[in-house]
Design a protein around this motif. Structure first.
Motif, PDB file in Angstrom:
ATOM      1  N   THR A   1       0.856  -1.190   0.000  1.00 35.11           N
ATOM      2  CA  THR A   1       0.000   0.000   0.000  1.00 35.11           C
ATOM      3  C   THR A   1       0.890   1.237   0.000  1.00 35.11           C
ATOM      4  N   SER A   2       0.224   2.392   0.002  1.00 36.87           N
ATOM      5  CA  SER A   2       0.986   3.645   0.020  1.00 36.87           C
ATOM      6  C   SER A   2       1.720   3.825   1.354  1.00 36.87           C
ATOM      7  N   ASP A   3       1.419   2.992   2.354  1.00 38.94           N
ATOM      8  CA  ASP A   3       2.147   3.090   3.632  1.00 38.94           C
ATOM      9  C   ASP A   3       3.503   2.404   3.574  1.00 38.94           C
ATOM     10  N   ASP A   4       3.767   1.702   2.481  1.00 33.10           N
ATOM     11  CA  ASP A   4       5.020   0.943   2.422  1.00 33.10           C
ATOM     12  C   ASP A   4       6.219   1.792   2.013  1.00 33.10           C
ATOM     13  N   THR A   5       7.340   1.487   2.658  1.00 32.75           N
ATOM     14  CA  THR A   5       8.628   2.025   2.236  1.00 32.75           C
ATOM     15  C   THR A   5       9.530   0.829   2.003  1.00 32.75           C
ATOM     16  N   LEU A   6       9.917   0.645   0.757  1.00 29.72           N
ATOM     17  CA  LEU A   6      10.710  -0.537   0.387  1.00 29.72           C
ATOM     18  C   LEU A   6      12.195  -0.211   0.413  1.00 29.72           C
ATOM     19  N   LEU A   7      12.962  -1.068   1.083  1.00 31.84           N
ATOM     20  CA  LEU A   7      14.420  -0.926   1.051  1.00 31.84           C
ATOM     21  C   LEU A   7      14.897  -1.544  -0.265  1.00 31.84           C
ATOM     22  N   HIS A   8      15.352  -0.689  -1.186  1.00 36.32           N
ATOM     23  CA  HIS A   8      15.681  -1.127  -2.544  1.00 36.32           C
ATOM     24  C   HIS A   8      17.188  -1.084  -2.747  1.00 36.32           C
ATOM     25  N   MET A   9      17.808  -2.276  -2.778  1.00 37.63           N
ATOM     26  CA  MET A   9      19.259  -2.329  -2.947  1.00 37.63           C
ATOM     27  C   MET A   9      19.630  -3.229  -4.129  1.00 37.63           C
ATOM     28  N   LEU A  10      18.643  -3.588  -4.926  1.00 38.59           N
ATOM     29  CA  LEU A  10      18.862  -4.475  -6.079  1.00 38.59           C
ATOM     30  C   LEU A  10      19.277  -3.657  -7.301  1.00 38.59           C
ATOM     31  N   PRO A  11      19.933  -4.292  -8.265  1.00 36.73           N
ATOM     32  CA  PRO A  11      20.186  -3.574  -9.526  1.00 36.73           C
ATOM     33  C   PRO A  11      18.876  -3.338 -10.276  1.00 36.73           C
ATOM     34  N   ILE A  12      18.851  -2.325 -11.143  1.00 41.56           N
ATOM     35  CA  ILE A  12      17.596  -2.078 -11.881  1.00 41.56           C
ATOM     36  C   ILE A  12      17.731  -2.419 -13.371  1.00 41.56           C
ATOM     37  N   TYR A  13      18.654  -3.341 -13.684  1.00 34.23           N
ATOM     38  CA  TYR A  13      18.689  -3.841 -15.069  1.00 34.23           C
ATOM     39  C   TYR A  13      18.037  -5.219 -15.148  1.00 34.23           C
ATOM     40  N   HIS A  14      17.452  -5.669 -14.046  1.00 32.55           N
ATOM     41  CA  HIS A  14      16.899  -7.014 -13.966  1.00 32.55           C
ATOM     42  C   HIS A  14      15.435  -6.932 -13.534  1.00 32.55           C
TER      43      HIS A  14
ATOM     44  N   LEU B   1      18.957   2.699  -2.923  1.00 35.12           N
ATOM     45  CA  LEU B   1      20.407   2.719  -2.733  1.00 35.12           C
ATOM     46  C   LEU B   1      21.089   2.032  -3.915  1.00 35.12           C
ATOM     47  N   THR B   2      22.325   2.464  -4.203  1.00 36.26           N
ATOM     48  CA  THR B   2      22.942   2.023  -5.454  1.00 36.26           C
ATOM     49  C   THR B   2      23.300   0.538  -5.475  1.00 36.26           C
ATOM     50  N   HIS B   3      23.551  -0.026  -4.302  1.00 34.74           N
ATOM     51  CA  HIS B   3      23.933  -1.446  -4.263  1.00 34.74           C
ATOM     52  C   HIS B   3      23.728  -1.965  -2.850  1.00 34.74           C
ATOM     53  N   PHE B   4      23.857  -3.272  -2.688  1.00 34.13           N
ATOM     54  CA  PHE B   4      23.668  -3.828  -1.347  1.00 34.13           C
ATOM     55  C   PHE B   4      24.923  -3.640  -0.512  1.00 34.13           C
ATOM     56  N   ASP B   5      24.709  -3.199   0.698  1.00 31.44           N
ATOM     57  CA  ASP B   5      25.786  -3.054   1.671  1.00 31.44           C
ATOM     58  C   ASP B   5      25.103  -3.292   3.021  1.00 31.44           C
ATOM     59  N   ALA B   6      25.591  -4.295   3.751  1.00 33.15           N
ATOM     60  CA  ALA B   6      24.880  -4.700   4.979  1.00 33.15           C
ATOM     61  C   ALA B   6      24.804  -3.548   5.985  1.00 33.15           C
ATOM     62  N   GLU B   7      25.892  -2.801   6.065  1.00 29.17           N
ATOM     63  CA  GLU B   7      25.913  -1.714   7.059  1.00 29.17           C
ATOM     64  C   GLU B   7      24.880  -0.626   6.701  1.00 29.17           C
ATOM     65  N   ARG B   8      24.792  -0.293   5.383  1.00 25.06           N
ATOM     66  CA  ARG B   8      23.798   0.723   4.954  1.00 25.06           C
ATOM     67  C   ARG B   8      22.373   0.165   5.083  1.00 25.06           C
ATOM     68  N   ALA B   9      22.223  -1.129   4.868  1.00 29.23           N
ATOM     69  CA  ALA B   9      20.893  -1.746   5.018  1.00 29.23           C
ATOM     70  C   ALA B   9      20.430  -1.589   6.468  1.00 29.23           C
ATOM     71  N   LEU B  10      21.340  -1.819   7.399  1.00 22.29           N
ATOM     72  CA  LEU B  10      20.966  -1.714   8.815  1.00 22.29           C
ATOM     73  C   LEU B  10      20.699  -0.256   9.197  1.00 22.29           C
ATOM     74  N   HIS B  11      21.447   0.637   8.591  1.00 21.55           N
ATOM     75  CA  HIS B  11      21.239   2.061   8.856  1.00 21.55           C
ATOM     76  C   HIS B  11      19.819   2.486   8.457  1.00 21.55           C
ATOM     77  N   TRP B  12      19.375   2.036   7.282  1.00 24.78           N
ATOM     78  CA  TRP B  12      18.085   2.494   6.743  1.00 24.78           C
ATOM     79  C   TRP B  12      16.892   1.661   7.210  1.00 24.78           C
ATOM     80  N   MET B  13      17.168   0.449   7.649  1.00 27.59           N
ATOM     81  CA  MET B  13      16.055  -0.481   7.912  1.00 27.59           C
ATOM     82  C   MET B  13      14.974   0.073   8.851  1.00 27.59           C
TER      83      MET B  13
END
Ligand code: AMP
Length: 509
Positions: free
Chosen positions: A203-216, A237-249
């Motif tokens: 729904t519009s309440d969702d915020t998706l953590l997006h760390m995947l490439p966008i050519y797929h 985010l431009t790519h997956f990074d565990a530390e940045r994932a935890l920062h934004w989660m």
């Protein structure tokens, strides 16, 4: 449920109007990035300027726009702009070399090619030979495409495109032979987005953590089409990074990832139920998620990862349920509107519980391989079912378990061996992180079973063999066990068995 059951009136441009058009004027944040926020309205302005730039570069409805660029907000807007301007979006893996690009650009007869400035010199002769206009887009959102868009109006009337018109061509990663361009029409893409909205309850309440490439498919269509359509937000985010994932989660409600994202998160002690307590949903796909990862994830966070299955040609096809049990090691059941059957090589449906190749049909299934009528014909049964090449079994409750690709099937001494069965037993051995079982040419048996393991130093080949000896018929037991530091994987986290088969093809000769 088919698209026609859900949407009776298409907009003039089927995909754009239903996906990006709905919230286009909203001031809500669509994208959070490390640099700042972009509202829906700002994203639309960017899209419209880019659509003008594409039209000025000569883009006509139905023509291909080939894009190899580093992930950025501008690149996502370029996708939306291509669709809005009536073009066919052709995203390319950022790791492809100029030599590889040559094939895609000429095969697809792209009329516009967009690459990073760093690749411009190498790609110029390729674009010239194809008669395509070359523009550039860099990671920092500079380049000749951006300059061309700069002075344009931020209003653009969508070019009409119907449900059967092509929206994208995605080349398959093709491990044998030349890669094939899977043609996806507006109906294929939109119907899947609508089905996923309903199934995963975005729904519009969702915020998706997006760390995947966008050519797929996964990062582009599954994630971006869905969040744009429901009016949600993405932490882009431009790519997956565990530390940045935890920062934004803590700011996110949901995440889509390949299994490696989840194993890397689990390797972080900071990854706890507390940091993920706002999360509603973790989704995994594109490669098999080990049952052990699923279980460890739940133990650590209290969340059960929702695993789904899809491919470039079919968008998403099956999913574990949102409400009911998400069963570890399975890819769930067919999505609404998708019909799945398991069949043998000849197309005869196998009995329940037996292994067969997944064949499926539905609005999600692509329209064929670009300019490859024979390959297309070979891939479909007469009644329209697409032969995926993935081998699977269905349990009594309808959950589907993938046991491997048909080309990964090992035939030793005339007997079929499914690598997944052996890998499951080896992975359960203490100290083994993961394994890949492959068949390589063998003078006596046709193929010999070889197991390749990532394990800690305490693990020996003898101990692994002793551990599986009474659980596996002799013909299935590996003839050789090898240890490596890491299994070869592509950027979507898929284990590259073909690479290993080639590397070890002389082992028994
Ligand atoms: P691609 O076309 O690159 O998306 O690759 C599609 C292939 O990925 C499928 O044909 C499967 O072999 C594999 N795949 C996708 N999702 C899963 C999953 N959840 N489990 C196992 N394999 C998967």
């Amino acid at each position: 449920m088919s698209l026609s059951d859900m949407t009776h009136n298409y907009g003039a441009n089927t995909l754009y109007d239903a996906v990006f058009g709905v919230h286009s004027k909203s001031n809500k944040t669509f994208l959070y990035t490390e640099q700042g926020e972009v509202s829906y309205a700002a994203f639309t302005g960017m899209t419209n300027k880019l659509a003008h730039a594409l039209s000025h570069a000569g883009l006509q409805a139905g023509e291909r726009v080939a894009v190899q660029a580093k992930k950025s907000v501008m690149q996502l807007a370029l996708y939306a702009a291509t669709i809005k301007a009536g073009g066919v979006y052709l995203p390319l893996n950022t790791s492809y070399t100029a030599h590889e690009l040559d094939y895609f650009i000429s095969n697809a007869k792209a009329s516009i090619v967009i690459v990073d400035d760093a690749a411009k010199d190498a790609v110029t002769p390729i674009a010239d030979a194809a008669g395509a206009t070359l523009l550039t887009l860099n990671a920092d959102e500079t380049g000749s495409l951006v300059s061309a868009a700069d002075g344009q109006s931020d209003q653009f009337e969508a070019v009409p495109r119907g449900p059967e018109d092509l929206g994208a061509i995605l080349y398959t990663s093709g491990t044998t032979g030349r890669s094939k361009g899977a043609m996806l029409c507006h109906r294929n893409l939109l119907s899947n987005t609508q089905v996923l909205e309903q199934t995963w309850q975005f729904t519009s309440d969702d915020t998706l953590l997006h760390m995947l490439p966008i050519y797929h498919t996964h990062g582009l269509f599954v994630a971006c089409n869905l969040l744009a359509m429901v009016g949600g937000s993405m932490i882009f985010l431009t790519h997956f990074d565990a530390e940045r994932a935890l920062h934004w989660m803590p700011k996110a409600t949901s995440m889509m990832g390949v299994p490696t994202f989840y194993t890397r998160l689990l390797a972080e002690t900071m990854f706890t139920s507390d940091i993920s307590r706002h999360m509603r949903l973790f989704i995994s796909g594109s490669a098999p998620l080990l049952a052990a990862t699923h279980i460890e994830f739940e133990d650590r966070t209290g969340h059960r990862i929702l695993e789904r299955y899809g491919m470039t040609e079919t968008n998403m096809s099956t999913s574990n349920p949102y409400q009911n049990e998400r069963r570890a090691g399975t890819v769930g059941m067919p999505l609404p509107g998708v019909t799945v059957r398991l069949a043998d090589d000849a197309g005869k449906v196998v009995s329940k519980g037996e292994i067969g190749i997944i064949e499926l049909c539905g609005d999600n299934v692509f329209t064929g391989y670009w300019e490859m009528p024979e390959k297309t014909a070979e891939s479909f049964r007469d009644d329209g079912f697409f032969i995926t090449g993935d081998m699977a079994r269905e349990d009594e409750d309808g959950y589907i378990t993938i046991v491997g690709r048909d080309k990964d099937l090992i035939i030793s001494g005339g007997l079929n061996i499914y690598p997944k069965e052996i890998e499951g037993l080896i992975d359960a051995h203490d100290g083994v992180t993961e394994s890949a079982v492959i068949g390589v040419p063998h003078p006596d048996f046709g193929e010999g079973v070889v197991a390749i393991l990532v394990a800690d130093d305490s693990v020996t080949a003898e101990a692994v063999m002793a551990g599986i000896a009474d659980k596996l018929a002799k013909f299935k037991q590996p003839k050789r066990i090898l240890f490596v530091d890491a299994l070869p994987r592509n950027t979507m986290g898929k284990v590259q068995k073909a690479v290993m088969r080639t590397e070890h093809e002389e082992m028994f000769s």
